[in-house]
Enzyme design. Structure first.
Site, short mmCIF file in Angstrom:
data_model
loop_
_atom_site.label_atom_id
_atom_site.label_comp_id
_atom_site.label_asym_id
_atom_site.label_seq_id
_atom_site.Cartn_x
_atom_site.Cartn_y
_atom_site.Cartn_z
N GLN A 107 35.84 34.76 41.42
CA GLN A 107 34.60 35.45 41.36
C GLN A 107 34.59 35.87 39.97
O GLN A 107 33.48 36.59 39.77
CB GLN A 107 34.81 36.81 42.38
N HIS A 125 30.82 33.05 40.68
CA HIS A 125 29.68 34.10 40.00
C HIS A 125 29.31 33.83 38.68
O HIS A 125 29.02 34.63 37.84
CB HIS A 125 30.26 35.68 40.21
N CYS A 133 18.25 30.58 29.78
CA CYS A 133 16.97 31.21 29.69
C CYS A 133 16.89 31.88 31.19
O CYS A 133 16.90 31.18 32.03
CB CYS A 133 15.93 30.30 29.55
N CYS A 136 13.15 29.31 32.33
CA CYS A 136 13.24 28.07 32.69
C CYS A 136 14.62 27.26 32.54
O CYS A 136 14.99 26.35 32.75
CB CYS A 136 12.64 27.17 31.43
N SER A 197 38.91 43.10 46.28
CA SER A 197 38.45 44.25 47.34
C SER A 197 37.86 43.67 48.40
O SER A 197 37.99 44.27 49.64
CB SER A 197 37.76 45.18 46.65
N ASN A 221 47.62 42.54 46.24
CA ASN A 221 46.78 43.91 45.80
C ASN A 221 47.59 44.91 45.97
O ASN A 221 48.43 45.25 46.84
CB ASN A 221 45.75 43.81 46.67
N GLU A 223 46.27 47.89 46.63
CA GLU A 223 46.12 48.66 47.83
C GLU A 223 45.31 47.51 49.09
O GLU A 223 45.11 46.25 48.86
CB GLU A 223 44.49 49.25 47.45
N ALA A 239 49.27 42.02 40.23
CA ALA A 239 49.44 40.46 40.31
C ALA A 239 50.26 40.00 39.01
O ALA A 239 51.10 39.01 39.16
CB ALA A 239 47.91 39.97 39.98
#
Ligand code: BV8
Ligand code: ZN
Length: 259
Positions: A107, A125, A133, A136, A197, A221, A223, A239
């Site tokens: 992500q 993402h 641009c 365009c 998360s 993780n 958490e 990690a």
């Protein structure tokens, strides 16, 4: 923790089609703030969901541009961490036999996976290494731009502002990339989820798709996350510590299969 790492290593050794799905947490130990941290205004006091949006850009293109140039300077300044590097080595271990596949989906918009040596990275993402641009979509190159400018450069073709080639909130994900990631999640027999998360849709669907298709989900993780309810194994920790330890267990098992 050793037993659960050994168990996770055994799951990896037996896996034929592995997907690794990462979020901002994997870059945290390189010194890149996560979005959750950012909500506390660590990033120049802005809220990502407002500046990382078309509205935010229309309202204050200068603020958005400076925010991304600030993040780009951070990314350029830091190095991949042992978590990124362990994923490169895990790729090599998993791909040891014909027919075994390994897909890395992130992500993140930084290039730390690539700089660690990961050959193929699916950026759901987008990437802060690319600019286009806002109207365009023509591609623009960073070396042609003044990073210290208070406003984004204008498109050479249509005059509209140039922006990072990332997916903002309210924008759809790149169709081909998301289709590839979803197909890999559906096909895999193990998904390693690292540093996310699970709050951002539709990327956060992938671990549930993998689980629904019968895959084992391992969540890395510090958490518990949105994925705790589908994770067969929860490796609690950072990690940069957990992934090298998991890699070592997996390597030992491949070198001494009878153990
Ligand atoms: C879309 C690029 C269709 C830009 C990003 C209400 C409810 C539900 C959904 C929505 C809603 N309102 C709107 C939505 C949809 C929205 C969304 O999900 N919003 C969220 C905030 C509720 N999604 C969208 O808009 C998406 N598009 O839906 O299109 C559509 C189209 C038109 C109209 C309607 C719908 C587009 C989303 C993409 C947004 N762009 N990034 C940029 O980066 O600037 S998202 C951004 O979030 C980053 O990509 C980042 O990776 C991600 C945040 O997620 P995480 O990676 O998980 O990061 P986070 O900080 O949250 O968590 C970090 C984790 O790491 C934590 O768990 C922490 O414990 C852990 N950690 C910390 N240290 C470590 C660690 N782990 C391991 N080791 C460590 N050392
Ligand atoms: Zn243009």
């Amino acid at each position: 923790m050793i037993d659960i790492l050994r168990h996770s290593g055994e799951l990896l050794v037996r896996a034929r089609r592995v997907v690794v799905f990462t979020g901002a947490g994997i870059s945290a130990e390189s010194g890149i703030a996560t979005f959750r941290d950012a909500q506390d205004g660590l990033w120049m006091g802005v809220n990502p969901s407002t500046v990382a949006s078309q509205n935010g850009f229309s309202e204050d293109p200068g603020l958005v541009w400076r925010w991304y140039m600030h993040r780009l300077a951070d990314i350029t300044r830091v190095e991949p961490n042992p978590g990124h590097i362990a994923i490169v080595d895990l790729f090599a271990l998993v791909r040891r036999a014909v027919g075994h596949s390994f897909t890395l989906v992130t992500q993140n918009i930084d290039d730390l996976h690539e700089r660690a040596g990961s050959p193929q990275v699916l950026h759901l993402h987008g990437s802060l290494a690319r600019f286009r641009c806002n109207r365009c979509r023509s591609i623009h190159h960073l070396q042609d731009m003044d990073r210290s400018a208070s406003l984004p450069p204008s498109c050479l073709l249509c005059g509209e502002f140039v922006r990072p080639d990332v997916v903002w909130f309210g924008e759809t994900l790149p169709g081909q990339t998301f289709a590839e990631a979803t197909a890999a999640a559906r096909r895999c027999d193990l998904m390693l989820v690292v540093g996310t998360s699970g709050l951002v849709y539709p990327a956060n669907e992938l671990p549930f798709i993998a689980h629904a298709s019968g895959a084992t989900v391992i969540d890395v993780n510090p958490e518990p996350t949105e994925f705790s309810r589908v994770a067969r194994v929860y490796l609690q920790g950072r990690a940069g510590t957990v992934l090298p330890a998991l890699l070592e267990e997996t390597r030992l098992l491949t070198e001494n299969p009878q153990t």
